[in-house]
Design an enzyme around this catalytic site. Structure first.
Site, PDB file in Angstrom:
ATOM      1  CE1 TYR A   1     -13.671  22.145 -58.582  1.00  0.00           C
ATOM      2  CE2 TYR A   1     -15.921  21.470 -59.092  1.00  0.00           C
ATOM      3  CZ  TYR A   1     -15.040  22.355 -58.492  1.00  0.00           C
ATOM      4  OH  TYR A   1     -15.528  23.413 -57.779  1.00  0.00           O
TER       5      TYR A   1
ATOM      6  CG  PHE B   1     -12.754  22.431 -29.527  1.00  0.00           C
ATOM      7  CD1 PHE B   1     -11.749  21.895 -28.746  1.00  0.00           C
ATOM      8  CD2 PHE B   1     -12.440  22.873 -30.803  1.00  0.00           C
ATOM      9  CE1 PHE B   1     -10.456  21.792 -29.230  1.00  0.00           C
ATOM     10  CE2 PHE B   1     -11.144  22.769 -31.292  1.00  0.00           C
ATOM     11  CZ  PHE B   1     -10.144  22.225 -30.503  1.00  0.00           C
ATOM     12  CB  THR B   2     -10.757  26.997 -29.098  1.00  0.00           C
ATOM     13  OG1 THR B   2     -10.302  25.913 -29.896  1.00  0.00           O
ATOM     14  CG2 THR B   2     -10.054  26.969 -27.761  1.00  0.00           C
TER      15      THR B   2
ATOM     16  CG  ASP C   1     -16.859  17.986 -31.944  1.00  0.00           C
ATOM     17  OD1 ASP C   1     -16.156  17.085 -32.446  1.00  0.00           O
ATOM     18  OD2 ASP C   1     -16.452  19.151 -31.805  1.00  0.00           O
TER      19      ASP C   1
ATOM     20  CE  LYS D   1      -7.970  17.846 -33.428  1.00  0.00           C
ATOM     21  NZ  LYS D   1      -9.096  18.509 -32.824  1.00  0.00           N
TER      22      LYS D   1
ATOM     23  NE  ARG E   1      -5.281  24.967 -25.113  1.00  0.00           N
ATOM     24  CZ  ARG E   1      -5.721  25.235 -26.363  1.00  0.00           C
ATOM     25  NH1 ARG E   1      -6.516  24.416 -26.990  1.00  0.00           N
ATOM     26  NH2 ARG E   1      -5.363  26.337 -26.961  1.00  0.00           N
TER      27      ARG E   1
ATOM     28  CG  PHE F   1      -3.586  30.353 -27.463  1.00  0.00           C
ATOM     29  CD1 PHE F   1      -4.845  30.929 -27.489  1.00  0.00           C
ATOM     30  CD2 PHE F   1      -3.349  29.258 -28.286  1.00  0.00           C
ATOM     31  CE1 PHE F   1      -5.840  30.449 -28.313  1.00  0.00           C
ATOM     32  CE2 PHE F   1      -4.344  28.765 -29.120  1.00  0.00           C
ATOM     33  CZ  PHE F   1      -5.590  29.367 -29.137  1.00  0.00           C
TER      34      PHE F   1
HETATM   35  C1  LIG Z   1      -9.878  19.692 -33.295  1.00  0.00           C
HETATM   36  C2  LIG Z   1     -11.284  19.790 -32.921  1.00  0.00           C
HETATM   37  C3  LIG Z   1     -12.171  20.541 -33.697  1.00  0.00           C
HETATM   38  C4  LIG Z   1     -11.732  21.378 -34.893  1.00  0.00           C
HETATM   39  O1  LIG Z   1     -11.170  20.590 -35.882  1.00  0.00           O
HETATM   40  P1  LIG Z   1     -10.041  21.142 -36.900  1.00  0.00           P
HETATM   41  O2  LIG Z   1      -9.863  20.037 -37.876  1.00  0.00           O
HETATM   42  O3  LIG Z   1      -8.822  21.433 -36.081  1.00  0.00           O
HETATM   43  O4  LIG Z   1     -10.591  22.369 -37.520  1.00  0.00           O
HETATM   44  C5  LIG Z   1     -13.501  20.558 -33.302  1.00  0.00           C
HETATM   45  N1  LIG Z   1     -13.917  19.887 -32.217  1.00  0.00           N
HETATM   46  C6  LIG Z   1     -13.083  19.166 -31.449  1.00  0.00           C
HETATM   47  C7  LIG Z   1     -13.612  18.428 -30.270  1.00  0.00           C
HETATM   48  C8  LIG Z   1     -11.744  19.078 -31.780  1.00  0.00           C
HETATM   49  O5  LIG Z   1     -10.922  18.361 -30.988  1.00  0.00           O
END
Ligand SMILES: *Cc1c(COP(=O)(O)O)cnc(C)c1O
Length: 487
Positions: A85, A137-138, A228, A271, A394, A460
């Site tokens: 933990y 980003f969304t 980011d 990613k 998109r 979506f």
């Molecule tokens: C995918 C993504 C996120 C969010 O990451 P998750 O692991 O899906 O929560 C944030 N910023 C960018 C640029 C991304 O491509």
């Protein structure tokens, strides 16, 4: 030094072909079902590729999130995971890897990228603040707005053009950035956000020079730069390929320099390193302490942050592999091949090729389908029907309605065909190109979509649609005429 920055190799014919610089050791069987079964599947899925079942899909190009191939070393590392933990050795191995690659001292692990956005937004954004950035980003935007912030997109004039030869469409417009500080005052600018390989505008990178200037402007205004880094390896690769000054630099040095211009770096390791998870890295001890308590509240203890120890081990290895030129260039090389092949035949795609995937311009592809009938969604459905390939809409389906209930039409209508790292082969890529070319030749057969069930939030993901008329049947008839019994 050989300085092999790309996996694209020249053939006798003079053609530049992306070659897989890995061998396949574990495989997963795929099915290419007959067209009538694909039609049934898309109808069952409400013409929404999110609602398809992978058993009906041939090439899954929905996203690169959590779908990159793992390396042998990543899988092997999972065996040494230290279940605890608190104080797990797995965490210390990951902490070291993140310090080495991002060059920052303090590491906060989180369960995925959006969790980092939640913590950063809660700690650093106050009601009425603005956050200038190259593009949103969304999930980023939602978290910022939930905390009372306003997103300001200050991209350059080139950013939303489909066809372009500008190498860095992800740059911030520096004059607009200075203008933001003048207009709002530095005390109302929470931070400046730079997104590597801007996801929603076609995986387009920014240049090192642009980032350096952003940092200077931010410093002059005592404001942080937040990076980011979800697609940072690919952005570093494009800096090496497209920015003269860096052509002989290693990816590792480019990454360190990029992170050096940021006060804080966060990422989704879905990613960056093919595992679940994510993290925030920072040099300031004060700011680390500010975020630490929220981390423990929302994510888990400081040495796992919602991740399993196996994922932590694989992330540590994956982060180091991001610095390997041939690993990081694999996906952009295949994307470049696909984009250039389609562009050469007049199929409208975003140029220059970027990271993440091949982005097809649905407005250019289906000019006869009005945006209120969702050309990007229709194109995604049509491509699935004729090929079993799943892409992601998109465009306006991913947008929202205004207070009068009218669709807010998206800036761009894109069908994104993602290339997760080291997953698809060249013949699969050629199949995708071939079927898209066929669809383009027969584009007048593709019609629009209309809603059957429209959720109020993030429509979506779960929304169901249907075709505006019997265009899918006509498309299938033409497919059978041209391909006979072939799949
Ligand atoms: C995918 C993504 C996120 C969010 O990451 P998750 O692991 O899906 O929560 C944030 N910023 C960018 C640029 C991304 O491509």
């Amino acid at each position: 030094m050989t300085n092999q920055a790309s996996t694209t190799i020249k053939f006798q014919s003079g053609e530049q072909i992306p070659v897989e610089l890995h061998k396949v050791r574990i495989v997963q069987k795929l099915f290419l079902k007959p067209i009538d079964e694909r039609m049934e599947a898309i109808e069952k899925g409400g013409y929404n590729t999110f609602l398809l079942n992978t058993k009906d899909i041939f090439l899954d190009m929905l996203t690169d999130s959590g779908t990159n191939a793992m390396s042998d070393n990543q899988v092997a590392s999972m065996l040494q995971a230290d279940d605890a933990y608190a104080g797990s050795q797995s965490f210390y191995r990951m902490e070291k890897a993140l310090r080495d690659v991002f060059g920052k001292q303090y590491v906060l692990p989180v369960h995925q990228g959006r969790a980092a956005e939640n913590i950063i937004s809660q700690v650093f954004i106050k009601e009425g603040d603005v956050i200038p950035m190259n593009y949103h980003f969304t999930t980023t935007k939602e978290h910022m707005e939930l905390n009372g912030g306003k997103v300001l997109e200050i991209y350059t004039d080139e950013a939303l053009k489909i066809k372009s030869d500008v190498p860095f469409k992800g740059n911030i417009d520096l004059d607009k950035l200075k203008g933001v500080f003048e207009e709002y005052g530095k005390e109302h600018v929470a931070f400046v956000r730079m997104e590597a390989s801007t996801n929603l505008i076609g995986g387009q990178p920014f240049s090192m020079r642009n980032l350096r200037e952003v940092k200077k402007i931010a410093d002059a205004n005592d404001t942080m730069v937040v990076l980011d880094a979800s697609l940072i390896g690919e952005n570093a690769y494009f800096i090496k390929k497209r920015e003269e000054e860096y052509k002989n630099a290693s990816i590792k040095d480019i990454l360190l320099e990029m992170c050096g211009y940021a006060d804080m770096v966060y990422f989704s390791s879905r990613k960056v390193s093919s595992t679940r998870g994510g993290g925030i890295v920072i040099d300031s001890h004060d700011l680390f302490l500010k975020m630490r308590d929220l981390l423990v509240l929302f994510e888990g203890f400081l040495t796992y942050g919602g991740m399993s120890v196996r994922e932590i081990e694989a992330m540590a290895v994956g982060i180091n592999e991001t610095c390997d030129d041939t690993v990081i260039s694999q996906s952009p090389s295949f994307i470049e091949y696909a984009v250039n092949s389609l562009d050469a035949e007049g199929v409208p795609v975003i140029t220059p090729a970027g990271a993440l995937g091949c982005h097809v311009d649905a407005k250019g592809f289906l000019p006869h389908v009005p945006q209120t009938e969702y050309p990007a969604g229709a194109l995604a459905a049509a491509l699935f029907i004729i090929s079993g390939i799943r892409g992601m809409e998109r465009g306006t389906i991913s947008s929202v309605r205004d207070e009068n209930g009218e669709d807010i039409l998206a800036d761009v209508e894109l069908l994104r065909l993602a290339f997760p790292r080291r997953v698809f082969t060249l013949s699969q890529t050629m199949f995708m190109i071939d079927r898209l070319k066929w669809l383009y030749k027969n584009r007048e057969l593709v019609g629009g979509l209309k809603w059957v069930e429209e959720p109020a939030l993030l429509r979506f993901f779960m929304g169901r649609l249907t075709s505006t008329n019997d265009w899918p049947q006509k498309l299938i008839a033409k497919f059978k005429e041209d391909f006979g019994d072939s799949l």
